[in-house]
Design a protein around this motif. Structure first.
Motif, PDB file in Angstrom:
ATOM      1  N   LEU A 154       0.830  -1.199   0.000  1.00  0.00           N
ATOM      2  CA  LEU A 154       0.000   0.000   0.000  1.00  0.00           C
ATOM      3  C   LEU A 154       0.871   1.258   0.000  1.00  0.00           C
ATOM      4  O   LEU A 154       0.608   2.200  -0.754  1.00  0.00           O
ATOM      5  CB  LEU A 154      -0.948  -0.004   1.205  1.00  0.00           C
ATOM      6  N   ALA A 155       1.915   1.260   0.821  1.00  0.00           N
ATOM      7  CA  ALA A 155       2.817   2.408   0.867  1.00  0.00           C
ATOM      8  C   ALA A 155       3.521   2.597  -0.483  1.00  0.00           C
ATOM      9  O   ALA A 155       3.662   3.728  -0.971  1.00  0.00           O
ATOM     10  CB  ALA A 155       3.844   2.233   1.978  1.00  0.00           C
ATOM     11  N   THR A 186       0.963   3.961  -3.034  1.00  0.00           N
ATOM     12  CA  THR A 186       0.650   5.351  -2.721  1.00  0.00           C
ATOM     13  C   THR A 186       1.771   6.258  -3.210  1.00  0.00           C
ATOM     14  O   THR A 186       1.526   7.287  -3.847  1.00  0.00           O
ATOM     15  CB  THR A 186       0.428   5.526  -1.206  1.00  0.00           C
ATOM     16  N   ASP A 187       2.994   5.857  -2.924  1.00  0.00           N
ATOM     17  CA  ASP A 187       4.151   6.650  -3.332  1.00  0.00           C
ATOM     18  C   ASP A 187       4.294   6.670  -4.855  1.00  0.00           C
ATOM     19  O   ASP A 187       4.536   7.719  -5.452  1.00  0.00           O
ATOM     20  CB  ASP A 187       5.415   6.075  -2.684  1.00  0.00           C
ATOM     21  N   TYR A 222       2.040   6.225  -7.257  1.00  0.00           N
ATOM     22  CA  TYR A 222       0.964   6.890  -7.993  1.00  0.00           C
ATOM     23  C   TYR A 222       0.620   8.277  -7.454  1.00  0.00           C
ATOM     24  O   TYR A 222      -0.336   8.892  -7.929  1.00  0.00           O
ATOM     25  CB  TYR A 222      -0.281   6.002  -8.017  1.00  0.00           C
ATOM     26  N   GLN A 223       1.384   8.785  -6.482  1.00  0.00           N
ATOM     27  CA  GLN A 223       1.093  10.117  -5.930  1.00  0.00           C
ATOM     28  C   GLN A 223       1.135  11.213  -6.990  1.00  0.00           C
ATOM     29  O   GLN A 223       0.249  12.080  -7.018  1.00  0.00           O
ATOM     30  CB  GLN A 223       2.049  10.438  -4.779  1.00  0.00           C
ATOM     31  N   GLU A 252      -2.170  11.144  -8.783  1.00  0.00           N
ATOM     32  CA  GLU A 252      -3.241  11.673  -7.929  1.00  0.00           C
ATOM     33  C   GLU A 252      -3.163  13.200  -7.847  1.00  0.00           C
ATOM     34  O   GLU A 252      -4.193  13.877  -7.881  1.00  0.00           O
ATOM     35  CB  GLU A 252      -3.156  11.068  -6.517  1.00  0.00           C
ATOM     36  N   HIS A 265      -3.522  -1.246  -9.785  1.00  0.00           N
ATOM     37  CA  HIS A 265      -3.829   0.075  -9.225  1.00  0.00           C
ATOM     38  C   HIS A 265      -3.797   1.149 -10.310  1.00  0.00           C
ATOM     39  O   HIS A 265      -4.632   2.051 -10.330  1.00  0.00           O
ATOM     40  CB  HIS A 265      -2.855   0.411  -8.091  1.00  0.00           C
ATOM     41  N   LEU A 315      -7.031  -1.490  -0.231  1.00  0.00           N
ATOM     42  CA  LEU A 315      -7.068  -1.056  -1.628  1.00  0.00           C
ATOM     43  C   LEU A 315      -8.497  -0.926  -2.161  1.00  0.00           C
ATOM     44  O   LEU A 315      -8.690  -0.582  -3.323  1.00  0.00           O
ATOM     45  CB  LEU A 315      -6.314  -2.060  -2.512  1.00  0.00           C
ATOM     46  N   ARG A 359     -11.936  -0.171  -3.633  1.00  0.00           N
ATOM     47  CA  ARG A 359     -12.570   0.913  -4.397  1.00  0.00           C
ATOM     48  C   ARG A 359     -14.026   0.524  -4.652  1.00  0.00           C
ATOM     49  O   ARG A 359     -14.599   0.851  -5.673  1.00  0.00           O
ATOM     50  CB  ARG A 359     -11.846   1.134  -5.726  1.00  0.00           C
TER      51      ARG A 359
END
Length: 181
Positions: A55-56, A59-60, A62-63, A66, A93, A132, A134
């Motif tokens: 997850l981290a 997140t990193d 695809y930041q 986003e 993702h 994750l 959605r």
């Protein structure tokens, strides 16, 4: 007092050996059960750590995408997703994000394709318990897709591409309901 002969001694010795064997088996079983619990606990901890690390990482990774989405720069976000996809082809993702951006751009059919591909790669996106998840986003897509596609099919008749997209929406609907591949 009765006399003890060889047969009685053999019976008593056999009984003692049997009891000793049972005691050893029970002790060994308890020790093994304790180690299995320890192994299961370690396995659960490893899985949880791996999920948090994943997850981290996502997140990193695809930041920037986003951030571009928040700024309303959807075309640039799609380009950034394509660059990431070169290094991580088929990463679910990225497919979810691409679907969300395509939906924002009004490209329902392409958005549905992207969401379906993502869910096929990784079912965690429809699982409420997953970090994750959605699920809400996918449910909204299904609701919107069913409404819009049915209306368009009534107006246009049997359009093969619309029918195919509608099948994909039904697939997402079945996954939300707990269905599997």
């Amino acid at each position: 007092m009765p006399r003890i002969d060889r047969f009685d001694i053999l019976l008593i010795a056999g009984l003692l050996f049997t009891l000793a064997g049972l005691g050893l088996l029970m002790h060994h079983g308890r020790a093994q059960q304790g180690s299995e619990r320890g192994t299961a606990l370690e396995r659960a901890m490893e899985e949880r750590l791996a999920a948090q690390a994943r997850l981290a990482f996502l997140t990193d990774l695809y930041q920037p995408v986003e951030d571009l989405r928040k700024e309303g720069k959807n075309q640039q976000a799609l380009l950034a997703l394509e660059e990431i996809a070169r290094d991580y082809p088929g990463e679910a993702h990225g497919l979810i994000l691409r679907g969300a951006i395509l939906l924002e751009l009004g490209l329902l059919e392409r958005a549905v394709d992207s969401y379906v591909e993502a869910v096929r790669f990784n079912g965690e996106y429809v699982d409420d318990r997953s970090p994750l998840s959605r699920r809400t986003e996918i449910r909204q897509l299904v609701d919107e897709g069913l409404t819009r596609l049915r209306t368009r099919l009534e107006a246009q008749g049997d359009n093969p591409s619309l029918l195919e997209t509608l099948k994909k929406v039904y697939y997402l609907q079945s996954r939300l309901a707990g269905g599997c591949e």
